[in-house]
Design an enzyme around this catalytic site. Structure first.
Site, mmCIF file in Angstrom:
data_model
loop_
_atom_site.group_PDB
_atom_site.id
_atom_site.type_symbol
_atom_site.label_atom_id
_atom_site.label_comp_id
_atom_site.label_asym_id
_atom_site.label_seq_id
_atom_site.Cartn_x
_atom_site.Cartn_y
_atom_site.Cartn_z
ATOM 1 N N ARG A 1 -5.604 -1.774 9.865
ATOM 2 C CA ARG A 1 -6.311 -1.058 10.912
ATOM 3 C C ARG A 1 -6.895 -1.941 11.987
ATOM 4 O O ARG A 1 -7.408 -1.434 12.956
ATOM 5 C CB ARG A 1 -7.399 -0.213 10.260
ATOM 6 N N ARG B 1 0.239 4.590 12.782
ATOM 7 C CA ARG B 1 -0.482 5.339 11.739
ATOM 8 C C ARG B 1 -0.836 6.747 12.219
ATOM 9 O O ARG B 1 -0.720 7.715 11.476
ATOM 10 C CB ARG B 1 -1.751 4.554 11.387
ATOM 11 N N ASP C 1 1.300 0.417 -0.935
ATOM 12 C CA ASP C 1 -0.006 0.379 -1.596
ATOM 13 C C ASP C 1 0.200 0.310 -3.099
ATOM 14 O O ASP C 1 1.239 0.757 -3.599
ATOM 15 C CB ASP C 1 -0.853 1.605 -1.246
HETATM 16 O O1 CP3 Z 1 -2.585 -4.355 3.985
HETATM 17 C C1 CP3 Z 1 -1.380 -4.256 4.102
HETATM 18 O O2 CP3 Z 1 -0.867 -3.740 5.074
HETATM 19 C C2 CP3 Z 1 -0.457 -4.750 3.018
HETATM 20 C C3 CP3 Z 1 -0.117 -3.665 2.122
HETATM 21 C C4 CP3 Z 1 -1.253 -3.277 1.189
HETATM 22 C C5 CP3 Z 1 -2.077 -2.107 1.307
HETATM 23 N N1 CP3 Z 1 -2.821 -2.004 0.174
HETATM 24 C C6 CP3 Z 1 -2.095 -1.151 2.441
HETATM 25 C C7 CP3 Z 1 -3.275 -0.280 2.666
HETATM 26 C C8 CP3 Z 1 -1.607 -3.905 0.015
HETATM 27 C C9 CP3 Z 1 -1.097 -5.247 -0.526
HETATM 28 C C10 CP3 Z 1 -2.590 -3.092 -0.629
HETATM 29 C C11 CP3 Z 1 -3.151 -3.423 -1.942
HETATM 30 C C12 CP3 Z 1 -4.235 -2.596 -2.497
HETATM 31 N N2 CP3 Z 1 -4.449 -1.242 -2.331
HETATM 32 C C13 CP3 Z 1 -5.187 -3.107 -3.413
HETATM 33 C C14 CP3 Z 1 -5.228 -4.516 -3.962
HETATM 34 C C15 CP3 Z 1 -5.725 -5.528 -2.957
HETATM 35 C C16 CP3 Z 1 -7.150 -5.290 -2.533
HETATM 36 O O3 CP3 Z 1 -7.339 -5.076 -1.347
HETATM 37 O O4 CP3 Z 1 -8.047 -5.372 -3.375
HETATM 38 C C17 CP3 Z 1 -6.043 -2.037 -3.736
HETATM 39 C C18 CP3 Z 1 -7.251 -2.087 -4.666
HETATM 40 C C19 CP3 Z 1 -5.564 -0.854 -3.070
HETATM 41 C C20 CP3 Z 1 -6.103 0.534 -3.150
HETATM 42 C C21 CP3 Z 1 -6.516 1.057 -1.826
HETATM 43 N N3 CP3 Z 1 -5.647 1.374 -0.777
HETATM 44 C C22 CP3 Z 1 -7.826 1.331 -1.376
HETATM 45 C C23 CP3 Z 1 -9.080 1.114 -2.201
HETATM 46 C C24 CP3 Z 1 -7.720 1.817 -0.055
HETATM 47 C C25 CP3 Z 1 -8.834 2.283 0.849
HETATM 48 C C26 CP3 Z 1 -9.452 1.050 1.409
HETATM 49 C C27 CP3 Z 1 -10.143 1.254 2.681
HETATM 50 O O5 CP3 Z 1 -10.690 0.231 3.138
HETATM 51 O O6 CP3 Z 1 -10.139 2.353 3.230
HETATM 52 C C28 CP3 Z 1 -6.361 1.791 0.321
HETATM 53 C C29 CP3 Z 1 -5.788 2.199 1.628
HETATM 54 C C30 CP3 Z 1 -4.916 1.223 2.330
HETATM 55 N N4 CP3 Z 1 -3.928 0.476 1.732
HETATM 56 C C31 CP3 Z 1 -4.902 0.935 3.736
HETATM 57 C C32 CP3 Z 1 -3.874 0.002 3.952
HETATM 58 C C33 CP3 Z 1 -3.418 -0.566 5.265
HETATM 59 C C34 CP3 Z 1 -5.775 1.624 4.775
HETATM 60 C C35 CP3 Z 1 -5.196 2.993 4.978
HETATM 61 C C36 CP3 Z 1 -5.240 3.537 6.390
HETATM 62 O O7 CP3 Z 1 -4.517 3.045 7.273
HETATM 63 O O8 CP3 Z 1 -5.968 4.501 6.572
#
Ligand code: CP3
Length: 319
Positions: A6, A15, A52
């Site tokens: 983001r 997105r 994800d």
């Molecule tokens: O960031 C990237 O673009 C690489 C791909 C990636 C995502 N999630 C995309 C994502 C990767 C490697 C992850 C891993 C992930 N997802 C983890 C392990 C790494 C870490 O950060 O601890 C975990 C625990 C998750 C679970 C998850 N997904 C959560 C808790 C959330 C919400 C977080 C938030 O800050 O809102 C997500 C959503 C998510 N996954 C987003 C992205 C780009 C944001 C979604 C959006 O665009 O609205």
């Protein structure tokens, strides 16, 4: 750590038109485009697949949603019956769009840029499956593991098995490095850490090796402090991703002599920028830059990060 996301206007544009977050993850053309965006803008040495960790429970038949400003929400799996109702019958088939994304990204990257595939570690994925959402202490999963360790074992074993299949399929599609994200390893007391973090990671590494996968594997047992070296030794990973709290002298002394290390800039310092950022980057490079090292953040990049700070950071590391 996370590269797309983001903080980039070009990501937010895709997105906004993609529908739900999972729709974006399962749309190979768009997912490939957002995977490539940060590489095109900054020239990183590696790209991480846009997906994800929670596509795995989705592919096991659990209901998973991502709610704007709230994060993931799942229909919680709270007992043995719910765990036994999960099914791997259509697992790889439901994840086929992810493999197509990997193929498209690989085709769009230059030969000098590595592509990182990933999965969540069984413990971290289970915390979301059991709790139904993120939580500060992962209490629901920890409680189930104490109350019904037999049922919890079935869940972890299922996740180990499908993670091996999932990672191997990513490599077959073109991923060259694999990362296992155990973001919530740090809330496990030491005996439980062994059982639910180290053991499953060791089995995943052994599982992908048994299927002939030679790609390096990076583990991320976030928050595990002095147990990092134990994790590094016992799991067979080729590298560890270090969280922000791990002291640089510990990383240099206890980890880097035996495997590659990655990390560990505080994402909030990257938001802040300025001299404090420059100084810290120099400290990290001075401590770790002579050994096997991947410069990275210690956790995911946050949405309010100014892209100019990322550009300046890359220039400093390159210099
Ligand atoms: O960031 C990237 O673009 C690489 C791909 C990636 C995502 N999630 C995309 C994502 C990767 C490697 C992850 C891993 C992930 N997802 C983890 C392990 C790494 C870490 O950060 O601890 C975990 C625990 C998750 C679970 C998850 N997904 C959560 C808790 C959330 C919400 C977080 C938030 O800050 O809102 C997500 C959503 C998510 N996954 C987003 C992205 C780009 C944001 C979604 C959006 O665009 O609205």
């Amino acid at each position: 750590m996370r590269q797309a996301g983001r903080y980039l206007p070009e990501y937010r544009e895709v997105r906004a038109d993609a529908g739900s977050f999972l729709d974006l993850c399962f749309n190979p053309e768009l997912a490939a485009r957002v995977t490539l965006q940060p590489i095109e803008r900054f020239g990183f040495d590696a790209a991480i697949l846009f997906s994800d960790i929670l596509v795995v429970p989705h592919a096991l038949g659990q209901k998973v949603d991502f709610i704007q400003n709230e994060g993931p929400v799942l229909e919680p799996v709270t007992d043995g019956d719910a765990i036994r109702a999960l099914t791997r019958d259509r697992f790889l088939e439901l994840l086929e769009p992810v493999f197509e994304t990997v193929r498209q990204v690989r085709a769009g990257l230059g030969p000098e840029v590595a592509l990182i595939g990933f999965c969540g570690a069984p413990w971290t994925v289970a915390t979301y499956m059991v709790g139904g959402r993120g939580s500060p202490d992962q209490a629901a999963a920890r409680a189930l593991a104490y109350r019904d360790p037999g049922a919890f074992r079935i869940l972890i074993d299922l996740l180990v098995g499908v993670s091996v299949e999932y990672l191997c399929a990513q490599v077959k599609a073109g991923a060259q490095v694999l990362q296992i994200f155990d973001s919530w390893a740090g809330t496990l007391p030491d005996g439980e850490f062994e059982r639910w973090c180290v053991g499953p990671a060791r089995e995943i590494v052994a599982g992908v090796r048994a299927r002939g996968v030679e790609a390096p594997v990076i583990g991320f047992p976030r928050g595990s402090g002095p147990l990092y070296s134990h994790y590094a030794r016992e799991t067979g990973v080729n590298g560890v991703s270090c969280d922000t709290s791990l002291p640089l002298d510990y990383i240099a002394r206890e980890l880097q002599p035996s495997l590659a290390v990655q990390g560990n800039l505080d994402p909030l310092l990257l938001v802040n920028g300025g001299d404090a950022l420059t100084r810290r980057v120099d400290e990290i490079l001075a401590a770790l830059g002579e050994g096997p090292f991947i410069f990275n953040l210690g956790h995911g990049i946050v949405p309010q990060t100014p892209p100019e700070h990322v550009a300046r950071l890359v220039a400093q590391v390159r210099r």
